[in-house]
Design an enzyme around this catalytic site. Structure first.
Site, PDB file in Angstrom:
ATOM      1  N   GLY A  91       0.816  -1.216   0.000  1.00  0.00           N
ATOM      2  CA  GLY A  91       0.000   0.000   0.000  1.00  0.00           C
ATOM      3  C   GLY A  91       0.842   1.256   0.000  1.00  0.00           C
ATOM      4  O   GLY A  91       0.521   2.246   0.645  1.00  0.00           O
ATOM      5  N   VAL A 133      -5.255   4.047  -6.480  1.00  0.00           N
ATOM      6  CA  VAL A 133      -6.399   3.530  -5.719  1.00  0.00           C
ATOM      7  C   VAL A 133      -6.255   2.042  -5.419  1.00  0.00           C
ATOM      8  O   VAL A 133      -6.507   1.584  -4.296  1.00  0.00           O
ATOM      9  CB  VAL A 133      -7.713   3.815  -6.486  1.00  0.00           C
ATOM     10  CG1 VAL A 133      -8.899   3.192  -5.753  1.00  0.00           C
ATOM     11  CG2 VAL A 133      -7.922   5.323  -6.633  1.00  0.00           C
ATOM     12  N   ALA A 134      -5.841   1.250  -6.423  1.00  0.00           N
ATOM     13  CA  ALA A 134      -5.728  -0.200  -6.213  1.00  0.00           C
ATOM     14  C   ALA A 134      -4.656  -0.528  -5.185  1.00  0.00           C
ATOM     15  O   ALA A 134      -4.829  -1.407  -4.334  1.00  0.00           O
ATOM     16  CB  ALA A 134      -5.427  -0.892  -7.537  1.00  0.00           C
ATOM     17  N   SER A 135      -3.528   0.174  -5.259  1.00  0.00           N
ATOM     18  CA  SER A 135      -2.443  -0.057  -4.303  1.00  0.00           C
ATOM     19  C   SER A 135      -2.919   0.202  -2.880  1.00  0.00           C
ATOM     20  O   SER A 135      -2.668  -0.594  -1.967  1.00  0.00           O
ATOM     21  CB  SER A 135      -1.251   0.844  -4.637  1.00  0.00           C
ATOM     22  OG  SER A 135      -0.286   0.827  -3.604  1.00  0.00           O
ATOM     23  N   GLU A 167       8.441  10.225 -14.279  1.00  0.00           N
ATOM     24  CA  GLU A 167       7.869   8.880 -14.117  1.00  0.00           C
ATOM     25  C   GLU A 167       8.060   8.013 -15.358  1.00  0.00           C
ATOM     26  O   GLU A 167       7.435   6.963 -15.491  1.00  0.00           O
ATOM     27  CB  GLU A 167       6.388   8.997 -13.762  1.00  0.00           C
ATOM     28  CG  GLU A 167       6.130   9.748 -12.469  1.00  0.00           C
ATOM     29  CD  GLU A 167       6.393   8.925 -11.217  1.00  0.00           C
ATOM     30  OE1 GLU A 167       5.908   7.793 -11.122  1.00  0.00           O
ATOM     31  OE2 GLU A 167       7.104   9.437 -10.315  1.00  0.00           O
ATOM     32  N   ARG A 221       2.779  13.703 -10.377  1.00  0.00           N
ATOM     33  CA  ARG A 221       4.126  13.138 -10.252  1.00  0.00           C
ATOM     34  C   ARG A 221       5.091  13.610 -11.335  1.00  0.00           C
ATOM     35  O   ARG A 221       6.304  13.530 -11.148  1.00  0.00           O
ATOM     36  CB  ARG A 221       4.039  11.609 -10.272  1.00  0.00           C
ATOM     37  CG  ARG A 221       3.122  11.026  -9.198  1.00  0.00           C
ATOM     38  CD  ARG A 221       3.160   9.508  -9.197  1.00  0.00           C
ATOM     39  NE  ARG A 221       2.202   8.937  -8.252  1.00  0.00           N
ATOM     40  CZ  ARG A 221       2.141   7.655  -7.948  1.00  0.00           C
ATOM     41  NH1 ARG A 221       2.983   6.800  -8.513  1.00  0.00           N
ATOM     42  NH2 ARG A 221       1.239   7.210  -7.089  1.00  0.00           N
ATOM     43  N   HIS A 269      -0.821   8.207 -13.458  1.00  0.00           N
ATOM     44  CA  HIS A 269       0.018   8.311 -14.656  1.00  0.00           C
ATOM     45  C   HIS A 269      -0.897   8.453 -15.865  1.00  0.00           C
ATOM     46  O   HIS A 269      -2.040   7.990 -15.851  1.00  0.00           O
ATOM     47  CB  HIS A 269       0.890   7.059 -14.855  1.00  0.00           C
ATOM     48  CG  HIS A 269       1.958   6.887 -13.835  1.00  0.00           C
ATOM     49  ND1 HIS A 269       2.249   5.674 -13.249  1.00  0.00           N
ATOM     50  CD2 HIS A 269       2.837   7.770 -13.299  1.00  0.00           C
ATOM     51  CE1 HIS A 269       3.248   5.816 -12.395  1.00  0.00           C
ATOM     52  NE2 HIS A 269       3.611   7.082 -12.404  1.00  0.00           N
ATOM     53  N   ASN A 280      -2.040  -4.405  -7.072  1.00  0.00           N
ATOM     54  CA  ASN A 280      -1.056  -3.431  -6.608  1.00  0.00           C
ATOM     55  C   ASN A 280      -1.070  -2.177  -7.472  1.00  0.00           C
ATOM     56  O   ASN A 280      -0.255  -1.286  -7.279  1.00  0.00           O
ATOM     57  CB  ASN A 280       0.344  -4.055  -6.603  1.00  0.00           C
ATOM     58  CG  ASN A 280       1.008  -3.962  -5.241  1.00  0.00           C
ATOM     59  OD1 ASN A 280       0.462  -3.385  -4.310  1.00  0.00           O
ATOM     60  ND2 ASN A 280       2.196  -4.517  -5.122  1.00  0.00           N
ATOM     61  N   CYS A 322       1.582  -0.981 -17.676  1.00  0.00           N
ATOM     62  CA  CYS A 322       2.591  -0.731 -16.638  1.00  0.00           C
ATOM     63  C   CYS A 322       3.742  -1.721 -16.729  1.00  0.00           C
ATOM     64  O   CYS A 322       4.885  -1.395 -16.406  1.00  0.00           O
ATOM     65  CB  CYS A 322       1.966  -0.841 -15.245  1.00  0.00           C
ATOM     66  SG  CYS A 322       0.921   0.541 -14.776  1.00  0.00           S
TER      67      CYS A 322
END
EC number: 3.5.3.23
Length: 448
Positions: free
Chosen positions: A20, A26-28, A174, A214, A250, A365, A371
């Site tokens: 986390g 959000v998913a992480s 990033e 980011r 992202h 995650n 990704c």
């Protein structure tokens, strides 16, 4: 001249866990502290690589980082043997141990920004490792990333490598997750599309209010300069701050591009009409015909795009000239998204096929198909100069699956990160991996 887009997928590391750690993802955040399955995660990623290879796409592998990163922990004041460092960190600062054990390097879209030789002033393929300075657990990746990329693309006649930008917020970078490239053919000069979330020095640009932006405009401009890109071949666009605040951390969570096509959500960018017009004009001057496929918010809300990772997909050019969209299983599980995709492929547009993959371990995650891969457009002689050990073959796939079976655990929770044996398991595995992939010594524990 013939050229290919090669997808270099990140091999999921042995410490894959749900820490986390990524605020704004959000998913992480929502799966924090759940038990992970590193063995399953690695095999899910390898299965995608194999499937795309068998469909005729060029596919490579990018090695994971060595974790837990005891050097990073030492820099934060933990001392003693490596085992003692881990034990102390677990007792005194578990969040730091979790950060230094992250397997987030699997998401190689953040490894670097890549410019093909057709776009650069010196005619070489340029790589700039991303500093990822917005998140501590990712900011420690770029030294190893640079060594791994240099071992993969090691012929200076064809490849140029740049160190990460200064690790300060003004140059937050990033990597390829905020970069795509449009072209008529992969070997032709194209238009590189840099998307930023904020400007460090120009207050006229708005910024998100809830989650951090980011990527800065200044980082994008610096990478373009380092790579020797001409103004005629670059477009900068600002991501809509409102979608960043909805979990679009992202740009590859809200748009994906390939060839002459941009597949994007209606709310992806600020000044969308102006951005699309500039892309159309600049690609047209380089012989291409730009086409944007806009997904209306009435058909797919931003929330559904984030939950399903519709845009965190791979858009791939097939031999017949049509395109294939590679999406995660979550898209099929979302009725609104799946209905849209069925309509999309039924139209007479460039995207004719959708292929679904189960990437649940990565998705939980916060990372989908896009990704997991770093795209590198290579001409024939450049592809021949790539370290052959990292190019996926049926034999390499079998070798890597057997390697995962030997070395990976099938469950990992936060408490397991404190096990000093995990460190030895990881180092043994990665030492063997560098031999399989013919990388030489790229990890700190091999260089000490």
């Amino acid at each position: 001249m013939n050229a290919h887009e090669v997808n270099f997928d990140g091999l999921v590391g042995p410490t894959h866990n749900y820490g986390g750690l990524s605020y704004g993802n959000v998913a992480s955040q929502s799966n924090s502290q759940a038990l992970s399955n590193p063995k399953e995660a690695a095999k899910q990623g390898l299965a995608k690589m194999k499937a795309l290879m068998e469909l005729g796409f060029k596919q490579g592998v990018l090695a994971p980082q060595a974790r837990p990163d005891t050097a990073a922990l030492r820099s934060l004041g933990f001392s003693g043997s490596d085992e003692e460092v881990i034990r102390r960190a677990a007792k005194e600062a578990m969040p730091l141990l979790a950060a230094c054990s992250s397997a987030s390097s699997m998401w190689t879209a953040n490894a670097a920004t890549v410019s093909p030789s057709a776009d650069t002033a010196d005619g070489r393929v340029h790589f700039t490792a991303a500093n990822l300075n917005c998140k501590f657990h990712r900011s420690i990746e770029h030294p190893t990333t640079s060594r791994v990329l240099a071992a993969m693309f090691n012929d200076e006649r064809h490849f140029a490598h740049h160190a990460a930008l200064p690790a300060v917020s003004q140059f937050g970078d990033e990597g390829a997750a905020n970069h795509t490239r449009f072209c008529k053919d992969y070997g032709d000069a194209g238009v590189e599309f840099f998307v930023f979330g904020r400007s460090a020095f120009d207050s006229r640009f708005p910024a998100p209010q809830r989650y951090p932006a980011r990527q800065t405009l200044e980082a994008c401009q610096a990478v373009a300069r380092l790579h020797g890109l001409s103004e005629a071949g670059v477009v900068y666009a600002q991501q809509n701050p409102a979608v960043i605040d909805q979990g679009v951390f992202h740009n590859d969570v809200i748009s994906v591009g390939n060839g002459e096509v941009l597949f994007h959500h209606e709310d992806a960018f600020l000044d969308t009409e102006k951005v699309l017009a500039e892309l159309h004009d600049k690609l047209g001057r380089r012989g291409g015909r730009f086409r944007a496929i806009c997904v209306p918010r009435e058909q797919v809300a931003v929330e559904d795009a984030v939950k399903s990772y519709l845009f965190n997909s791979q858009l791939l050019s097939k031999a017949d000239g049509s395109m294939l969209l590679v999406v995660p299983e979550e898209c099929r599980n979302n009725p609104r998204v799946w209905n849209y995709l069925e309509r999309l492929t039924g139209d007479d547009g460039p995207i004719r096929e959708v292929k679904v993959f189960d990437l649940k371990q990565s998705m939980q995650n916060g990372g989908g198909p896009a990704c997991l891969r770093l795209r590198v457009a290579l001409k024939e002689q450049e592809l021949a100069a790539v370290n052959p050990g990292v190019i996926m073959t049926a034999g390499l796939y079998d070798t890597l699956v057997a390697w995962v079976d030997r070395h990976y655990r099938d469950r990992l929770g936060e408490a397991d990160l404190a096990d000093p044996q995990l460190l030895q398991e990881c180092r043994t595995a990665l030492d063997e991996l560098t031999q399989i992939l013919k990388l030489g010594s790229v990890y700190s524990f091999q260089l000490d």
